[in-house]
Design a protein around this motif. Structure first.
Motif: not given
Length: 378
Positions: A54-63, A86-89, A107-117, A241-245
């Motif tokens: 897993t690779i997770y961009f947190g923050g702050g506001t990574p977007s 197939n990592p969860e990113i 959607s065209k990047s390696p990011i495959n999961r969004l966490s929206i505030g 199948n949608y738990f945060s890994k």
């Protein structure tokens, strides 16, 4: 399984309730991205035997980062670590950053999961919390995001002063109407050094009510479970199948590496954390130094962490693991301390697993603190 967390310490504006580390000045953003990449490179030896899942961009506001900056940091992970097929990113994102063009780029990047505030779909709540987006942006971003991403989580806050049960139900129903497969929901808490605390002290905002938060929590659990969500952690609900890994790995005691100012790391034996200061962080990395402190965890520390995380999750606390990993003294103490909560129907034991009852879930953190072992030597 191991994960890498990358802390992006920038926000457009400060939410009144937030006490995470961030800056509202973007002046050092370019420099920070290069420093993050450098820390990723410098710490590869810590994970030489690990596979990153897993690779997770947190923050702050990574977007607030451009898609190119995000892809650059991901490529640095791939260059320096063994990464699963197939990592969860995950990228944490705010609605005001998620324009249609940005969503398509991501959607065209390696990011495959969004966490929206999202936090709330009501304008008055967003204004009170000083969020950077409005209710229209919240709904519009979900309408578009769901066309390009399957794995989406959104955040909601409950226990907001003045929020009726009916209004809270509307927030949940609005979230469900977009077909989102994961929801994280937290009670509004008042941290000491926040604007919210000052607003409450000056009487401009009412103090959050524990009773109201408990009512909202009960509504949340009941509503989401009726809609086939699994309540797999105190604040997290996911469809199958949608738990945060990424987060599940934290709660299950897996190793993780924290990159960036204020980020924490854990290797099973010790915990380390980077300085919560952008200027010092940048200066240290420029001098090829890691600006972190390390704490070696005692057996009691590790036991207490397992109790805290285990009780919050669907997996509970394994009595067999307590005996094997910590010894019979810890097991005897746990069983003795748990008895009063079992008697009060707040905890139960099933198949040698200690878990909170439905009644006990909201009180999990307080219960866990009563099960901590504070007097044992390391």
């Amino acid at each position: 399984m191991s994960g890498i967390y990358i802390h992006i310490p920038f926000c457009k504006q400060a939410c009144h309730y937030c006490d995470f580390h961030f800056s509202t000045s973007m002046k050092k953003k370019d420099e920070m991205v290069l420093a993050l990449a450098k820390e990723i490179q410098m710490r590869k030896s810590e994970f030489k035997d690990e596979v990153v899942e897993t690779i997770y961009f947190g923050g702050g506001t990574p977007s607030v980062l451009t898609t190119e900056e995000i892809q650059f940091l991901i490529s640095e992970v791939y260059k320096n670590y063994k990464v699963a097929g197939n990592p969860e990113i995950t990228l944490e994102a705010n609605p005001d950053d998620l324009s249609k063009d940005k969503i398509i780029e991501l959607s065209k990047s390696p990011i495959n999961r969004l966490s929206i505030g999202i936090q709330s779909f009501f304008e008055e709540d967003l204004t009170m919390m000083n969020r950077a987006h409005n209710s229209v942006e919240a709904k519009e971003c979900l309408e578009i995001t769901t066309q390009y991403f399957d794995n989406i989580s959104l955040d909601l806050i409950y226990g907001i002063p003045g929020m009726s049960n009916e209004k809270w139900k509307q927030n949940i129903e609005t979230a469900l109407s977009f077909g989102i497969p994961h929801i994280s929901s937290y009670a509004l808490t008042v941290e000491p050094k926040t604007a919210l605390n000052k607003l409450i002290q000056t009487g401009k905002i009412a103090k959050p009510s524990d009773d109201l938060a408990q009512e909202h929590f009960s509504i949340l659990v009941e509503t989401l479970e009726k809609n086939d969500f699994i309540h797999y952690e105190l604040s997290n609900f996911g469809k199958e199948n949608y738990f945060s890994k990424n987060n599940s790995a934290y709660w299950l005691g897996k190793k993780y590496l924290g990159i960036g100012p204020s980020a924490h790391s854990y290797d099973g034996i010790s915990r380390s954390w980077n300085v919560s200061n952008n200027t010092i962080y940048l200066k240290s990395l420029a001098e090829n130094k890691l600006p972190n402190e390390i704490e070696i965890l005692s057996k009691s520390d590790r036991y207490n962490e397992y109790i805290m995380t285990g009780l919050r999750t669907i997996w509970g606390v394994s009595l067999d693991r307590i005996a094997t990993e910590f010894g019979n003294d810890y097991l005897d103490y746990l069983q003795k301390q748990a008895q009063k909560f079992i008697y009060d129907d707040l905890l139960f034991i099933e198949n040698k697993i200690l878990k909170p009852t439905r009644k006990g879930k909201f009180l999990t953190d307080g219960i866990a603190s009563d099960l901590f072992y504070l007097n044992l030597e390391a």
